[in-house]
Design a protein around this motif. Structure first.
Motif, PDB file in Angstrom:
ATOM      1  N   SER A  46      -0.975   5.030  11.116  1.00  0.00           N
ATOM      2  CA  SER A  46      -0.837   6.290  10.404  1.00  0.00           C
ATOM      3  C   SER A  46      -0.433   7.412  11.355  1.00  0.00           C
ATOM      4  CB  SER A  46      -2.160   6.649   9.727  1.00  0.00           C
ATOM      5  OG  SER A  46      -2.133   7.965   9.217  1.00  0.00           O
ATOM      6  N   GLY A  47       0.388   8.313  10.825  1.00  0.00           N
ATOM      7  CA  GLY A  47       0.716   9.535  11.551  1.00  0.00           C
ATOM      8  C   GLY A  47      -0.115  10.700  11.068  1.00  0.00           C
ATOM      9  N   SER A  48      -1.240  10.427  10.415  1.00  0.00           N
ATOM     10  CA  SER A  48      -2.215  11.384   9.872  1.00  0.00           C
ATOM     11  C   SER A  48      -1.965  11.628   8.390  1.00  0.00           C
ATOM     12  CB  SER A  48      -2.240  12.723  10.617  1.00  0.00           C
ATOM     13  OG  SER A  48      -1.117  13.526  10.280  1.00  0.00           O
ATOM     14  N   THR A  49      -3.002  12.080   7.710  1.00  0.00           N
ATOM     15  CA  THR A  49      -2.937  12.525   6.320  1.00  0.00           C
ATOM     16  C   THR A  49      -3.768  13.788   6.200  1.00  0.00           C
ATOM     17  OG1 THR A  49      -4.764  11.008   5.800  1.00  0.00           O
ATOM     18  CG2 THR A  49      -2.534  10.250   5.277  1.00  0.00           C
ATOM     19  N   SER A  50      -3.626  14.501   5.097  1.00  0.00           N
ATOM     20  CA  SER A  50      -4.291  15.802   4.960  1.00  0.00           C
ATOM     21  C   SER A  50      -5.768  15.704   4.611  1.00  0.00           C
ATOM     22  CB  SER A  50      -3.576  16.636   3.888  1.00  0.00           C
ATOM     23  OG  SER A  50      -2.244  16.903   4.271  1.00  0.00           O
ATOM     24  N   PHE A  51      -6.164  14.608   3.932  1.00  0.00           N
ATOM     25  CA  PHE A  51      -7.533  14.512   3.434  1.00  0.00           C
ATOM     26  C   PHE A  51      -8.129  13.117   3.663  1.00  0.00           C
ATOM     27  CE2 PHE A  51      -5.525  17.937   1.034  1.00  0.00           C
ATOM     28  CZ  PHE A  51      -6.452  18.949   1.172  1.00  0.00           C
ATOM     29  N   TYR A  52      -7.818  12.519   4.803  1.00  0.00           N
ATOM     30  CA  TYR A  52      -8.364  11.201   5.167  1.00  0.00           C
ATOM     31  C   TYR A  52      -7.911  10.070   4.243  1.00  0.00           C
ATOM     32  CZ  TYR A  52     -11.732  13.898   7.962  1.00  0.00           C
ATOM     33  OH  TYR A  52     -12.319  14.754   8.849  1.00  0.00           O
ATOM     34  N   GLN A  53      -6.819  10.274   3.511  1.00  0.00           N
ATOM     35  CA  GLN A  53      -6.380   9.201   2.611  1.00  0.00           C
ATOM     36  C   GLN A  53      -6.046   7.928   3.379  1.00  0.00           C
ATOM     37  OE1 GLN A  53      -5.115  12.397   2.688  1.00  0.00           O
ATOM     38  NE2 GLN A  53      -4.069  12.862   0.771  1.00  0.00           N
ATOM     39  N   ASP A  54      -5.572   8.066   4.610  1.00  0.00           N
ATOM     40  CA  ASP A  54      -5.206   6.859   5.367  1.00  0.00           C
ATOM     41  C   ASP A  54      -6.417   5.985   5.665  1.00  0.00           C
ATOM     42  OD1 ASP A  54      -6.219   8.731   7.176  1.00  0.00           O
ATOM     43  OD2 ASP A  54      -4.747   8.303   8.736  1.00  0.00           O
ATOM     44  N   ILE A  55      -7.585   6.600   5.817  1.00  0.00           N
ATOM     45  CA  ILE A  55      -8.794   5.806   6.052  1.00  0.00           C
ATOM     46  C   ILE A  55      -9.124   4.993   4.799  1.00  0.00           C
ATOM     47  CG2 ILE A  55     -11.281   5.947   6.496  1.00  0.00           C
ATOM     48  CD1 ILE A  55     -10.706   8.288   8.362  1.00  0.00           C
ATOM     49  N   ALA A  56      -8.913   5.585   3.633  1.00  0.00           N
ATOM     50  CA  ALA A  56      -9.127   4.844   2.385  1.00  0.00           C
ATOM     51  C   ALA A  56      -8.094   3.737   2.224  1.00  0.00           C
ATOM     52  CB  ALA A  56      -9.075   5.806   1.198  1.00  0.00           C
ATOM     53  N   VAL A  57      -6.842   4.011   2.600  1.00  0.00           N
ATOM     54  CA  VAL A  57      -5.805   2.976   2.524  1.00  0.00           C
ATOM     55  C   VAL A  57      -6.145   1.823   3.464  1.00  0.00           C
ATOM     56  CG1 VAL A  57      -3.376   2.461   3.020  1.00  0.00           C
ATOM     57  CG2 VAL A  57      -3.976   4.535   1.752  1.00  0.00           C
ATOM     58  N   ARG A  58      -6.678   2.128   4.631  1.00  0.00           N
ATOM     59  CA  ARG A  58      -7.100   1.077   5.560  1.00  0.00           C
ATOM     60  C   ARG A  58      -8.156   0.183   4.926  1.00  0.00           C
ATOM     61  NH1 ARG A  58     -10.439   3.341  10.288  1.00  0.00           N
ATOM     62  NH2 ARG A  58     -12.011   3.277   8.636  1.00  0.00           N
ATOM     63  N   GLU A  59      -9.102   0.786   4.209  1.00  0.00           N
ATOM     64  CA  GLU A  59     -10.130  -0.012   3.559  1.00  0.00           C
ATOM     65  C   GLU A  59      -9.555  -0.826   2.405  1.00  0.00           C
ATOM     66  OE1 GLU A  59     -13.088  -0.215   5.080  1.00  0.00           O
ATOM     67  OE2 GLU A  59     -11.995   1.069   6.491  1.00  0.00           O
ATOM     68  N   LEU A  60      -8.582  -0.257   1.700  1.00  0.00           N
ATOM     69  CA  LEU A  60      -7.904  -1.014   0.648  1.00  0.00           C
ATOM     70  C   LEU A  60      -7.242  -2.254   1.234  1.00  0.00           C
ATOM     71  CD1 LEU A  60      -6.710  -1.337  -2.235  1.00  0.00           C
ATOM     72  CD2 LEU A  60      -4.801   0.099  -1.474  1.00  0.00           C
ATOM     73  N   ALA A  61      -6.597  -2.107   2.391  1.00  0.00           N
ATOM     74  CA  ALA A  61      -5.925  -3.237   3.025  1.00  0.00           C
ATOM     75  C   ALA A  61      -6.908  -4.337   3.396  1.00  0.00           C
ATOM     76  CB  ALA A  61      -5.177  -2.758   4.272  1.00  0.00           C
ATOM     77  N   ARG A  62      -8.112  -3.968   3.800  1.00  0.00           N
ATOM     78  CA  ARG A  62      -9.122  -4.967   4.153  1.00  0.00           C
ATOM     79  C   ARG A  62      -9.638  -5.687   2.904  1.00  0.00           C
ATOM     80  NH1 ARG A  62     -12.481  -1.151   8.456  1.00  0.00           N
ATOM     81  NH2 ARG A  62     -11.048  -1.445  10.221  1.00  0.00           N
ATOM     82  N   HIS A  63      -9.734  -4.950   1.811  1.00  0.00           N
ATOM     83  CA  HIS A  63     -10.273  -5.516   0.572  1.00  0.00           C
ATOM     84  C   HIS A  63      -9.216  -6.309  -0.187  1.00  0.00           C
ATOM     85  CE1 HIS A  63     -12.777  -5.702  -3.022  1.00  0.00           C
ATOM     86  NE2 HIS A  63     -11.754  -5.265  -3.731  1.00  0.00           N
ATOM     87  N   SER A  64      -7.990  -5.779  -0.222  1.00  0.00           N
ATOM     88  CA  SER A  64      -6.901  -6.370  -0.999  1.00  0.00           C
ATOM     89  C   SER A  64      -5.637  -6.382  -0.151  1.00  0.00           C
ATOM     90  CB  SER A  64      -6.660  -5.560  -2.277  1.00  0.00           C
ATOM     91  OG  SER A  64      -7.840  -5.444  -3.034  1.00  0.00           O
ATOM     92  N   PRO A  65      -5.512  -7.346   0.753  1.00  0.00           N
ATOM     93  CA  PRO A  65      -4.436  -7.295   1.744  1.00  0.00           C
ATOM     94  C   PRO A  65      -3.030  -7.270   1.184  1.00  0.00           C
ATOM     95  CG  PRO A  65      -5.626  -9.393   1.840  1.00  0.00           C
ATOM     96  CD  PRO A  65      -6.423  -8.485   0.976  1.00  0.00           C
ATOM     97  N   ALA A  66      -2.803  -7.796  -0.015  1.00  0.00           N
ATOM     98  CA  ALA A  66      -1.451  -7.776  -0.567  1.00  0.00           C
ATOM     99  C   ALA A  66      -1.031  -6.388  -1.037  1.00  0.00           C
ATOM    100  CB  ALA A  66      -1.336  -8.758  -1.731  1.00  0.00           C
ATOM    101  N   LEU A  67      -1.988  -5.452  -1.098  1.00  0.00           N
ATOM    102  CA  LEU A  67      -1.698  -4.121  -1.632  1.00  0.00           C
ATOM    103  C   LEU A  67      -1.403  -3.081  -0.568  1.00  0.00           C
ATOM    104  CD1 LEU A  67      -4.398  -3.849  -4.453  1.00  0.00           C
ATOM    105  CD2 LEU A  67      -2.022  -4.622  -4.629  1.00  0.00           C
ATOM    106  N   ALA A  68      -1.624  -3.391   0.702  1.00  0.00           N
ATOM    107  CA  ALA A  68      -1.432  -2.376   1.739  1.00  0.00           C
ATOM    108  C   ALA A  68      -1.273  -3.035   3.101  1.00  0.00           C
ATOM    109  CB  ALA A  68      -2.640  -1.424   1.766  1.00  0.00           C
ATOM    110  N   PRO A  69      -0.564  -2.370   4.024  1.00  0.00           N
ATOM    111  CA  PRO A  69      -0.489  -2.896   5.388  1.00  0.00           C
ATOM    112  C   PRO A  69      -1.843  -2.775   6.075  1.00  0.00           C
ATOM    113  CG  PRO A  69       1.072  -1.071   5.031  1.00  0.00           C
ATOM    114  CD  PRO A  69       0.135  -1.093   3.875  1.00  0.00           C
ATOM    115  N   ARG A  70      -2.138  -3.678   7.006  1.00  0.00           N
ATOM    116  CA  ARG A  70      -3.324  -3.448   7.842  1.00  0.00           C
ATOM    117  C   ARG A  70      -3.021  -2.183   8.632  1.00  0.00           C
ATOM    118  NH1 ARG A  70      -1.487  -8.003   9.229  1.00  0.00           N
ATOM    119  NH2 ARG A  70      -3.337  -9.139   8.598  1.00  0.00           N
ATOM    120  N   LEU A  71      -3.910  -1.215   8.540  1.00  0.00           N
ATOM    121  CA  LEU A  71      -3.572   0.135   8.975  1.00  0.00           C
ATOM    122  C   LEU A  71      -4.482   0.640  10.085  1.00  0.00           C
ATOM    123  CD1 LEU A  71      -1.635   2.506   8.280  1.00  0.00           C
ATOM    124  CD2 LEU A  71      -3.432   3.383   6.783  1.00  0.00           C
TER     125      LEU A  71
END
Length: 424
Positions: A136-161
């Motif tokens: 990540s190059g940063s987000t305004s409200f920590y959305q990238d941290i949530a996307v990282r957790e999505l990738a761990r839970h559902s790997p087909a939905l997001a890059p490992r971040l």
């Protein structure tokens, strides 16, 4: 106001609350609780584990060695490569779904080392275009941290971040609302500039789970009212940010353009220099000595040239050839390079486009491919699991129509993507 007088960043309850808010903003809650993504022969995308898959019959390229294997087989079990090589030399387990790769080239999933993923839709778009890992190059409200957790839970939905949290920048703007521990900074007359304020933003980021810290030394190129060569942080301020991150074992990536700004960032100890259009030879030599990475984001600069805003269009046309020359000079000096699109604002550009521009800058095809595989993996600290299709590595792959060593543009449109053994 004395920032030091405020309490240290709050603990678990606030962190969980912030993460829940970030997940809601990013839309990852709905994505994670939606219909499961079927894993061929393996677990569903919501199961939190990878799938089982055999990729058979394609031409396999190993960016690590440059070796090309025809009629290859890649065996992925539980999301991890168990074996890869020529057919006949690899044992294929029974009952596992087979992905036919005949007539196509097979490469490891690509790495986008600079991308802004603020929503689940953006995360899915990145994966579908071949970016199975990202920073990540940063987000305004920590959305990238949530996307990282999505990738761990559902790997087909997001890059490992690798998540950067919020930007360490003089004017936080609306980002002060991202966290109760950032709101006191809104009262600072000069913004986030004092040593105490800089440490505060770093500490809050790390308390919320950021993997790296993102800061800047220059203003933005993508805003016509700003001067990208104007310096906003000094060497001393950058060194304060780096020191605060290093105390927790974290690296810093730094937005930069001017030669003096680039030099200050590198000598202050940043892990990677982002954009860096006007980086000079003295700084490149220092980068080689220190092992500092260069993430030029050629895709973003090329995009400026296509802007309808005349200031941005002229800026893009002027900066792109300078940046290409800097990339070639960095490569020839042995500075490590990483590919990053700097995608943001809902538009996700294919990481293959960055490889194309690396090639256009003068890198040999294999070296250009390495900037989005083995090179970027090393920057992210994932060199033992990402960037190759070899035993023990992540079961991430792309299939392309055509030989990428002859024409890297085929990487812009992968015909199939596999993420952790899951066919996307």
């Amino acid at each position: 106001m004395c920032v030091e007088a405020t309490p240290p960043p709050a603990g678990r309850l606030t962190r969980r609350g912030v993460l829940a808010g970030a997940a809601a903003l990013a839309g990852t809650m709905a994505a994670a609780t939606g219909p499961a993504v079927a894993a061929p022969g393996g677990t569903g995308g919501n199961g939190g584990t990878g799938g089982d898959l055999v990729i058979e019959g394609g031409t396999l390229l190993d960016p690590g060695t440059g070796e090309v294997v025809e009629d290859a087989v890649v065996v992925i079990v539980d999301g991890t490569v168990r074996a890869a090589g020529r057919r006949g030399g690899v044992t294929v387990p029974r009952g596992v779904e087979v992905l036919d790769a005949h007539g196509r080239w097979v490469l490891p999933g690509l790495v986008d080392a600079h991308i802004h993923l603020s929503t689940a839709a953006e995360a899915r778009a990145a994966v579908r275009q071949g970016a199975t890992s990202a920073r990540s190059g940063s987000t305004s409200f920590y959305q990238d941290i949530a996307v990282r957790e999505l990738a761990r839970h559902s790997p087909a939905l997001a890059p490992r971040l690798t998540a950067a949290g919020v930007f360490v920048t003089p004017d936080l703007g609306e980002t002060v609302l991202a966290d109760p521990d950032l709101t006191p900074l809104a009262r600072l007359k000069d913004g986030v500039r004092s040593a105490e304020a800089l440490r505060r933003v770093v500490e809050v980021n790390l308390a919320r789970g950021a993997d790296v810290i993102k800061t800047r030394v220059n203003e933005r190129a993508g805003l016509p009212e700003q001067d990208p060569l104007a310096q906003v942080y000094s060497y001393e301020q950058l060194a304060e940010i780096v020191a605060a991150a290093r105390r927790r074992g974290k690296g810093v990536l730094c937005h930069s353009y001017s030669e003096q700004g680039c030099h200050d960032a590198v000598t202050a100890g940043v892990r990677s220099l982002e954009h860096g259009a006007f980086v000079g030879e003295r700084t490149l030599r220092e980068m080689r000595r220190r092992g500092t990475y260069f993430t030029p984001t050629l895709t973003a600069i090329a995009g400026l040239a296509e802007s309808t805003n005349p200031v941005l269009a002229e800026r893009g046309r002027a900066y792109l050839p300078v940046l290409k020359s800097a990339v070639l000079a960095a490569h020839e000096l042995g500075v490590p390079l990483a590919a990053g699109t700097d995608s943001s604002g809902g538009t996700v550009r294919p990481i293959g486009r960055e490889v194309e521009l690396m090639r256009a800058a003068g890198l040999p095809a294999l070296d250009a491919i390495r900037t989005a595989t083995t090179g970027a993996a090393r920057l992210l600290g994932r060199e033992r699991t990402v960037g190759r299709l070899a035993r023990g590595f992540a079961g991430d792959a792309i299939l392309v129509d055509g030989d990428p060593l002859a024409d890297v543009t085929v990487l812009k449109q992968p015909v199939r993507v596999v993420r952790a053994g899951l066919a996307v």
